[in-house]
Design a protein around this motif. Structure first.
Motif, PDB file in Angstrom:
ATOM      1  N   ALA A  18       0.822  -1.208   0.000  1.00 22.36           N
ATOM      2  CA  ALA A  18       0.000   0.000   0.000  1.00 22.36           C
ATOM      3  C   ALA A  18       0.853   1.255   0.000  1.00 22.36           C
ATOM      4  O   ALA A  18       0.538   2.244  -0.681  1.00 22.36           O
ATOM      5  N   ASP A  19       1.970   1.241   0.739  1.00 23.68           N
ATOM      6  CA  ASP A  19       2.851   2.411   0.757  1.00 23.68           C
ATOM      7  C   ASP A  19       3.461   2.652  -0.622  1.00 23.68           C
ATOM      8  O   ASP A  19       3.602   3.795  -1.061  1.00 23.68           O
ATOM      9  N   GLY A  20       3.819   1.569  -1.317  1.00 28.62           N
ATOM     10  CA  GLY A  20       4.373   1.713  -2.661  1.00 28.62           C
ATOM     11  C   GLY A  20       3.343   2.242  -3.646  1.00 28.62           C
ATOM     12  O   GLY A  20       3.645   3.104  -4.473  1.00 28.62           O
ATOM     13  N   ARG A  21       2.118   1.728  -3.561  1.00 32.62           N
ATOM     14  CA  ARG A  21       1.064   2.224  -4.451  1.00 32.62           C
ATOM     15  C   ARG A  21       0.835   3.711  -4.214  1.00 32.62           C
ATOM     16  O   ARG A  21       0.682   4.486  -5.166  1.00 32.62           O
TER      17      ARG A  21
ATOM     18  N   LEU B 295       1.227   9.350  -5.906  1.00 33.58           N
ATOM     19  CA  LEU B 295       1.521  10.749  -5.600  1.00 33.58           C
ATOM     20  C   LEU B 295       2.516  11.333  -6.606  1.00 33.58           C
ATOM     21  O   LEU B 295       2.440  12.529  -6.933  1.00 33.58           O
ATOM     22  N   ALA B 296       3.417  10.507  -7.125  1.00 36.61           N
ATOM     23  CA  ALA B 296       4.302  10.975  -8.187  1.00 36.61           C
ATOM     24  C   ALA B 296       3.498  11.316  -9.444  1.00 36.61           C
ATOM     25  O   ALA B 296       3.759  12.330 -10.107  1.00 36.61           O
ATOM     26  N   LEU B 297       2.498  10.485  -9.756  1.00 40.93           N
ATOM     27  CA  LEU B 297       1.668  10.764 -10.930  1.00 40.93           C
ATOM     28  C   LEU B 297       0.813  12.007 -10.705  1.00 40.93           C
ATOM     29  O   LEU B 297       0.599  12.795 -11.647  1.00 40.93           O
ATOM     30  N   GLU B 298       0.321  12.198  -9.494  1.00 40.82           N
ATOM     31  CA  GLU B 298      -0.436  13.425  -9.208  1.00 40.82           C
ATOM     32  C   GLU B 298       0.438  14.660  -9.426  1.00 40.82           C
ATOM     33  O   GLU B 298      -0.033  15.693  -9.922  1.00 40.82           O
ATOM     34  N   ARG B 299       1.706  14.552  -9.057  1.00 40.81           N
ATOM     35  CA  ARG B 299       2.623  15.683  -9.285  1.00 40.81           C
ATOM     36  C   ARG B 299       2.774  15.959 -10.779  1.00 40.81           C
ATOM     37  O   ARG B 299       2.729  17.115 -11.212  1.00 40.81           O
ATOM     38  N   LEU B 300       2.945  14.909 -11.567  1.00 38.91           N
ATOM     39  CA  LEU B 300       3.020  15.096 -13.022  1.00 38.91           C
ATOM     40  C   LEU B 300       1.738  15.720 -13.556  1.00 38.91           C
ATOM     41  O   LEU B 300       1.782  16.573 -14.453  1.00 38.91           O
ATOM     42  N   PHE B 301       0.608  15.294 -13.027  1.00 41.32           N
ATOM     43  CA  PHE B 301      -0.687  15.830 -13.449  1.00 41.32           C
ATOM     44  C   PHE B 301      -0.772  17.324 -13.136  1.00 41.32           C
ATOM     45  O   PHE B 301      -1.172  18.123 -13.987  1.00 41.32           O
ATOM     46  N   ARG B 302      -0.372  17.716 -11.940  1.00 39.57           N
ATOM     47  CA  ARG B 302      -0.395  19.131 -11.571  1.00 39.57           C
ATOM     48  C   ARG B 302       0.544  19.954 -12.452  1.00 39.57           C
ATOM     49  O   ARG B 302       0.251  21.110 -12.775  1.00 39.57           O
ATOM     50  N   GLU B 303       1.642  19.355 -12.831  1.00 38.67           N
ATOM     51  CA  GLU B 303       2.643  20.051 -13.639  1.00 38.67           C
ATOM     52  C   GLU B 303       2.301  20.073 -15.129  1.00 38.67           C
ATOM     53  O   GLU B 303       3.019  20.696 -15.920  1.00 38.67           O
ATOM     54  N   GLY B 304       1.234  19.377 -15.516  1.00 45.90           N
ATOM     55  CA  GLY B 304       0.871  19.309 -16.921  1.00 45.90           C
ATOM     56  C   GLY B 304       1.704  18.345 -17.729  1.00 45.90           C
ATOM     57  O   GLY B 304       1.608  18.322 -18.963  1.00 45.90           O
ATOM     58  N   ARG B 305       2.472  17.493 -17.068  1.00 44.64           N
ATOM     59  CA  ARG B 305       3.282  16.510 -17.791  1.00 44.64           C
ATOM     60  C   ARG B 305       2.487  15.243 -18.088  1.00 44.64           C
ATOM     61  O   ARG B 305       2.932  14.393 -18.867  1.00 44.64           O
ATOM     62  N   ALA B 306       1.340  15.087 -17.435  1.00 42.08           N
ATOM     63  CA  ALA B 306       0.391  14.003 -17.733  1.00 42.08           C
ATOM     64  C   ALA B 306      -0.995  14.632 -17.721  1.00 42.08           C
ATOM     65  O   ALA B 306      -1.401  15.226 -16.723  1.00 42.08           O
ATOM     66  N   ARG B 307      -1.714  14.520 -18.832  1.00 45.55           N
ATOM     67  CA  ARG B 307      -3.026  15.168 -18.937  1.00 45.55           C
ATOM     68  C   ARG B 307      -4.098  14.427 -18.143  1.00 45.55           C
ATOM     69  O   ARG B 307      -5.126  15.012 -17.785  1.00 45.55           O
ATOM     70  N   ALA B 308      -3.878  13.159 -17.879  1.00 41.31           N
ATOM     71  CA  ALA B 308      -4.791  12.353 -17.071  1.00 41.31           C
ATOM     72  C   ALA B 308      -3.955  11.261 -16.421  1.00 41.31           C
ATOM     73  O   ALA B 308      -2.875  10.895 -16.917  1.00 41.31           O
TER      74      ALA B 308
ATOM     75  N   GLU C 174      -8.955   1.834  -1.623  1.00 40.51           N
ATOM     76  CA  GLU C 174      -7.819   2.185  -0.762  1.00 40.51           C
ATOM     77  C   GLU C 174      -7.257   3.565  -1.099  1.00 40.51           C
ATOM     78  O   GLU C 174      -6.797   4.298  -0.212  1.00 40.51           O
ATOM     79  N   MET C 175      -7.323   3.931  -2.364  1.00 41.17           N
ATOM     80  CA  MET C 175      -6.770   5.208  -2.802  1.00 41.17           C
ATOM     81  C   MET C 175      -7.443   6.403  -2.129  1.00 41.17           C
ATOM     82  O   MET C 175      -6.854   7.483  -2.039  1.00 41.17           O
ATOM     83  N   LYS C 176      -8.670   6.222  -1.653  1.00 41.83           N
ATOM     84  CA  LYS C 176      -9.368   7.324  -0.989  1.00 41.83           C
ATOM     85  C   LYS C 176      -8.596   7.849   0.217  1.00 41.83           C
ATOM     86  O   LYS C 176      -8.777   9.000   0.615  1.00 41.83           O
ATOM     87  N   THR C 177      -7.738   7.015   0.803  1.00 42.61           N
ATOM     88  CA  THR C 177      -7.011   7.417   2.004  1.00 42.61           C
ATOM     89  C   THR C 177      -5.841   8.339   1.704  1.00 42.61           C
ATOM     90  O   THR C 177      -5.294   8.950   2.625  1.00 42.61           O
ATOM     91  N   TYR C 178      -5.438   8.434   0.416  1.00 42.25           N
ATOM     92  CA  TYR C 178      -4.262   9.258   0.114  1.00 42.25           C
ATOM     93  C   TYR C 178      -4.369  10.095  -1.162  1.00 42.25           C
ATOM     94  O   TYR C 178      -3.555  10.991  -1.388  1.00 42.25           O
TER      95      TYR C 178
ATOM     96  N   VAL D 176      -6.521  13.181  -6.342  1.00 41.50           N
ATOM     97  CA  VAL D 176      -7.280  12.919  -7.564  1.00 41.50           C
ATOM     98  C   VAL D 176      -7.946  11.560  -7.392  1.00 41.50           C
ATOM     99  O   VAL D 176      -7.279  10.516  -7.417  1.00 41.50           O
ATOM    100  N   TRP D 177      -9.244  11.571  -7.149  1.00 41.40           N
ATOM    101  CA  TRP D 177     -10.000  10.320  -7.003  1.00 41.40           C
ATOM    102  C   TRP D 177     -11.408  10.557  -7.530  1.00 41.40           C
ATOM    103  O   TRP D 177     -11.995  11.614  -7.263  1.00 41.40           O
ATOM    104  N   PRO D 178     -11.981   9.629  -8.253  1.00 37.35           N
ATOM    105  CA  PRO D 178     -11.401   8.342  -8.615  1.00 37.35           C
ATOM    106  C   PRO D 178     -10.308   8.508  -9.670  1.00 37.35           C
ATOM    107  O   PRO D 178     -10.207   9.554 -10.315  1.00 37.35           O
ATOM    108  N   PRO D 179      -9.470   7.484  -9.839  1.00 40.78           N
ATOM    109  CA  PRO D 179      -8.515   7.538 -10.943  1.00 40.78           C
ATOM    110  C   PRO D 179      -9.274   7.678 -12.251  1.00 40.78           C
ATOM    111  O   PRO D 179     -10.406   7.205 -12.380  1.00 40.78           O
ATOM    112  N   HIS D 180      -8.661   8.335 -13.201  1.00 39.85           N
ATOM    113  CA  HIS D 180      -9.367   8.612 -14.454  1.00 39.85           C
ATOM    114  C   HIS D 180      -9.631   7.351 -15.276  1.00 39.85           C
ATOM    115  O   HIS D 180     -10.629   7.289 -16.013  1.00 39.85           O
ATOM    116  N   VAL D 181      -8.747   6.369 -15.163  1.00 39.06           N
ATOM    117  CA  VAL D 181      -8.798   5.168 -16.021  1.00 39.06           C
ATOM    118  C   VAL D 181      -8.399   3.959 -15.186  1.00 39.06           C
ATOM    119  O   VAL D 181      -7.571   4.067 -14.274  1.00 39.06           O
ATOM    120  N   ASN D 182      -8.970   2.799 -15.498  1.00 38.79           N
ATOM    121  CA  ASN D 182      -8.453   1.517 -15.015  1.00 38.79           C
ATOM    122  C   ASN D 182      -8.282   0.622 -16.235  1.00 38.79           C
ATOM    123  O   ASN D 182      -9.259   0.306 -16.929  1.00 38.79           O
TER     124      ASN D 182
END
Length: 277
Positions: free
Chosen positions: A124-127, A132-145, A158-162, A165-171
């Motif tokens: 869970a800590d790794g996920r 959170l790294a992807l959220e940073r890219l999203f905020r920076e505009g390096r990932a559009r979703a 589980e993602m609701k705890t951290y 951006v929830w829900p994730p845009h894609v599975n």
């Protein structure tokens, strides 16, 4: 259902449109990947799906840049399933994937970045760290979703705890008539999560299935075309893969026919047969 090669799905909470048909490059060697992507782009695909694990992100980026198409006209997805020794190193690994798939020019971006697997080092800590790294890219505009791949309901909850951006845009999950994951698909649809189907051809293991073969003959289509069309009519974003130029073209030629309700029921009935396949 009116579908064309340019049909898209809207990613909830963004203005991003994801093409309903994509081109997967899993297990395409780096030496062959740029050529395969070039064939796909020439055949009309505008969505390419790669990953750090595939070791061909750079070749996908090269194919897009050399295609003559506007970057805005090609949807590029990549994925990361590893964490670094620190959160900053995890972010740098993700940024490295962006730069391989999209280049290093200022403002370069991928359209979609996914956590590749829930089995990240550290559980869970790794996920959490990769997300959170992807959220940073999203905020920076390096990932559009941003989204996830191979996640079950429990992982998304589980993602609701951290997650900010929830829900994730894609599975992105494995989906085809023999493995329909109906409860998970229904959950994603209820949450507004776009469902992507990888291995829509069941990794080629069922192309000789007699039920699919008879249906294909009656429609004057190939078994692969029937399976791709099935996924599209089920509302999924479908990601077939091939290195053969003719099959690449053929897999995109799925918009001049429609599966009837009886056909869909027959294919639905294959769920769970032969184990996962």
């Amino acid at each position: 259902m009116s579908l064309t090669l340019s049909s898209t799905a809207t990613i909830t909470g963004t203005n991003v449109q994801i093409p309903r048909l994509g081109f997967g490059v899993w297990q395409i060697a780096a030496a062959n990947c740029a050529a395969a992507c070039a064939h796909a782009l020439n055949a009309g695909y505008r969505h390419i799906d790669t990953a750090r694990l595939y070791r061909n992100e750079e070749q996908v980026g090269t194919a897009v840049r050399e295609s003559g198409l506007s970057r805005a006209d090609v949807f590029v997805t990549t994925k990361q399933g590893v964490r670094g020794d620190t959160p900053e190193l995890t972010y740098q690994l993700a940024l490295e994937s962006v730069e391989k798939a999209a280049g290093t020019a200022p403002g370069a971006y991928v359209d979609l970045f996914l956590v590749h697997i829930p089995d990240v080092r550290g559980g869970a800590d790794g996920r959490k760290e990769v997300w959170l790294a992807l959220e940073r890219l999203f905020r920076e505009g390096r990932a559009r979703a941003i989204g996830v791949s191979n996640y079950g309901v429990q992982h998304i909850e589980e993602m609701k705890t951290y997650a900010s951006v929830w829900p994730p845009h894609v599975n992105q999950i494995e989906l085809h008539p023999w493995w329909q994951q109906r409860e998970l698909v229904a959950y994603c649809e209820e949450q507004g999560i776009v469902v992507q189907a990888y291995s829509p051809l069941a990794t080629g293991t069922k192309l000789n299935d007699p039920v699919v073969g008879e249906m294909a003959r009656s429609l004057s289509k190939s078994p692969a075309q029937v399976l791709i069309r099935y996924g599209l009519q089920r509302g999924w974003v479908v990601l077939p893969k091939s290195e053969n130029p003719e099959r690449i073209r053929q897999n995109a030629d799925v918009f001049d026919f429609e599966l009837g309700q009886d056909d869909l029921r027959v294919l639905d009935g294959l769920d769970g047969l032969d184990g996962q396949y």
